[in-house]
Design an enzyme around this catalytic site. Structure first.
Site, PDB file in Angstrom:
ATOM      1  CG  ASN A  93      47.544  43.868  39.163  1.00 38.70           C
ATOM      2  OD1 ASN A  93      46.339  44.067  39.292  1.00 38.70           O
ATOM      3  ND2 ASN A  93      48.156  43.928  37.983  1.00 38.70           N
ATOM      4  CD  GLU A  94      45.389  41.936  35.442  1.00 39.04           C
ATOM      5  OE1 GLU A  94      46.295  42.034  34.604  1.00 39.04           O
ATOM      6  OE2 GLU A  94      44.230  42.381  35.250  1.00 39.04           O
ATOM      7  CD  GLU A 122      42.978  45.996  36.974  1.00 40.19           C
ATOM      8  OE1 GLU A 122      42.975  45.955  35.727  1.00 40.19           O
ATOM      9  OE2 GLU A 122      43.995  45.827  37.669  1.00 40.19           O
ATOM     10  CE1 TYR A 154      39.946  47.447  32.526  1.00 41.92           C
ATOM     11  CE2 TYR A 154      41.256  45.449  32.741  1.00 41.92           C
ATOM     12  CZ  TYR A 154      40.942  46.721  33.163  1.00 41.92           C
ATOM     13  OH  TYR A 154      41.627  47.286  34.214  1.00 41.92           O
TER      14      TYR A 154
HETATM   15  O1  AHR Z   1      43.916  48.805  34.165  1.00 37.65           O
HETATM   16  C1  AHR Z   1      44.921  48.578  33.222  1.00 37.65           C
HETATM   17  C2  AHR Z   1      45.663  47.271  33.469  1.00 37.65           C
HETATM   18  O2  AHR Z   1      44.784  46.209  33.245  1.00 37.65           O
HETATM   19  C3  AHR Z   1      46.154  47.029  34.860  1.00 37.65           C
HETATM   20  O3  AHR Z   1      47.396  47.601  35.093  1.00 37.65           O
HETATM   21  C4  AHR Z   1      46.248  45.541  34.925  1.00 37.65           C
HETATM   22  O4  AHR Z   1      46.045  45.042  36.218  1.00 37.65           O
HETATM   23  C5  AHR Z   1      45.207  45.061  33.935  1.00 37.65           C
HETATM   24  O5  AHR Z   1      45.721  44.143  33.045  1.00 37.65           O
END
Ligand code: AHR
Length: 508
Positions: A174-175, A294, A246
């Site tokens: 992840n990331e 995400e 996001y």
């Molecule tokens: O969704 C919250 C966080 O956002 C996750 O854990 C991470 O992958 C991202 O930075």
């Protein structure tokens, strides 16, 4: 273009692609109250025999989520899956370094897999490529998918799960591009590790699909070199590259905020171009598809979360990332859904991050209180219910709106999805002009015999309106703002509104 008039052609010959249902996926991470006090709460009056809240399960089912990513997120990068299986009272408590919390392992991968099945979802499992690596990823896959007769498959059977879980989709970490990630890697380090892990995992189960980590956001300094470098290593073994993004209205400029979906579109286009560059360089045959695993709005809770992790670390299920969403956040979520549908030919999976309590459409009040729906619940539900079928190319002419940092943007963003089995067409449209209503005229002549089924709208005079338990301020309504006239559907799209215009073939 006439003032406040939008024209659109919705033609069944102009097809982008069949929508992969997995773009309506979501995400549950061991983070905050997502699992504990979210989906799981044995003391709750609605809890089932496994301790899962059935009221929350019903809401998840309303969203019709086909795939759920698990167990992280940042959490996975120091997750020891063995701690989460076997008799619950023998499981160790561990420090979760990502969120400075205490993980009691009362819910683990077997319980989660059972829960996911009960809400009609598949699991998208992530492996730890932060503090662990190839061998552990293989052991986990053997535990989950191998029928039996080996160390880890027999361990699963001993734990009461005779049949393999058959998890078909796996994320390779992840990331890993993010400096915050436990076990963060350079692109060269990650590319090699992910390729070798993927190669081994596909030997164990060739039927799985694998996701290589892409960038954590469009503005990461290593984007898009991260994608080209890592995919050059992983191309032969993986099926997807991930994207995460996001947004948040930090500046308080709502008109500019609603332009953020244009950035998301740019992100998608650049990742597609990068995947195709690697394909060409490799003289490859297959396309690498996109897993936007995400995406959401995330900013309301940032300050409180920093304070909590800094001053009150190592709590069990602390309230973290509990963004309370506004009406304008729901508009942006609608715009992001339209953006995903517009790229249905390459975005084949996507996960609204997340699902319950943590930056989520579904909330539960603390200490076993009631469950309720955030503003963003509704556009996601509409897209998931009516966005399945064939995405049609949006041929649109629309007025423009000036913004402070995105220059001129389209006033109306829209896409249509045609469902041949159900003989339905749905137009999703956001009027993101905060000052003007728009009249949409959509040419639907290729859908002869179709009539208006309903026009659903999400709107509110206050862009900052929110929902809370027992106070559903922002909810969708059916309106009388559409009509069919000479092969066109004519709809009034109020300023700042999410619209779902549904057409159905007349039954004789
Ligand atoms: O969704 C919250 C966080 O956002 C996750 O854990 C991470 O992958 C991202 O930075």
């Amino acid at each position: 273009m006439k003032k406040n008039k939008v024209k659109m052609v919705v033609d069944q010959a102009f097809q982008i692609a069949e929508v992969d249902n997995r773009i309506f996926g979501s995400f549950i991470e061991h983070l905050g109250r997502a699992v504990y006090d979210g989906i799981y709460c044995p003391a709750h009056e609605t809890a089932n025999e496994l301790g899962f809240r059935t009221d929350v399960m019903e809401m998840v089912k309303e969203l019709n989520v086909p795939i759920i990513r698990y167990p992280g997120g940042n959490f996975v990068s120091n997750f020891f899956w063995e701690d989460s299986v076997g008799p619950v009272n023998e499981r160790p408590k561990r420090l979760d370094l990502a969120w400075k919390s205490l993980e009691e392992n009362k819910v683990g991968l077997n319980e989660f897999t059972a829960w996911a099945k009960d809400v009609n979802s598949e699991v998208m499992m992530a492996v730890n490529l932060g503090t662990r690596g190839l061998a552990d990823a293989c052991n986990l896959l053997e535990y989950c998918n191998h029928p039996g007769g080996t160390k880890y498959s027999d361990l699963r059977r001993k734990h009461g799960y005779e049949k393999p879980h058959n998890i078909k989709t796996w994320c390779l970490g992840n990331e890993m591009d993010g400096p915050w990630q436990i076990g963060h890697k350079t692109m060269e380090e990650y590319g090699r590790l992910a390729a070798e892990t993927a190669k081994a995992m596909k030997i164990i189960d060739p039927s799985i699909q694998l996701v290589s980590c892409g960038s954590s956001a469009l503005n990461m300094p290593t984007f898009p070199k991260w994608e080209s470098t890592t995919l050059e290593e992983t191309y032969d073994y993986v099926d997807f590259v991930s994207l995460h993004q996001y947004y948040g209205n930090r500046s308080g400029d709502s008109q500019d905020y609603l332009a953020d979906s244009d950035d998301m579109e740019e992100f998608i286009k650049t990742v597609i171009a990068t995947c195709d560059y690697v394909k060409a360089k490799k003289r490859g045959k297959k396309n690498i598809n996109l897993s936007f695993d995400e995406w959401n709005v995330w900013f309301h809770s940032n300050t409180a979360d920093d304070e909590s992790m800094e001053n009150h670390p190592w709590q069990v299920a602390p309230s973290l990332l509990e963004d309370q969403y506004t009406f304008e956040d729901a508009l942006l979520v609608g715009l992001m859904l339209i953006t995903l549908l517009k790229h249905a030919d390459r975005v084949k999976m996507a996960c609204l991050a997340q699902l319950v309590n943590v930056i989520a459409p579904i909330m539960t009040d603390a200490n076993g209180g009631g469950a309720w729906k955030q503003t963003i619940f509704y556009p996601f539900m509409h897209a998931s219910l009516y966005g399945r079928g064939i995405a049609l190319l949006p041929v649109i002419s629309t007025p423009k709106v000036a913004t402070s940092t995105h220059e001129e943007i389209t006033a109306v963003e829209a896409v249509a999805v045609y469902n041949p089995e159900k003989e339905e067409v749905t137009i999703f449209a956001v009027n993101r002009d905060l000052g003007n209503d728009m009249e949409l005229t959509a040419d639907i002549r290729s859908f002869e015999g179709y009539e208006l089924a309903e026009h659903i709208v999400l709107e509110h005079e206050d862009l900052k309106a929110k929902n809370s338990f027992g106070r559903p301020e922002v909810t969708p309504k059916h309106v009388n703002q559409s009509r069919i006239e000479e092969g066109n559907v004519i709809s009034m799209l109020h300023k700042a509104s999410w619209n779902v215009i549904r057409l159905k073939k007349k039954t004789i």
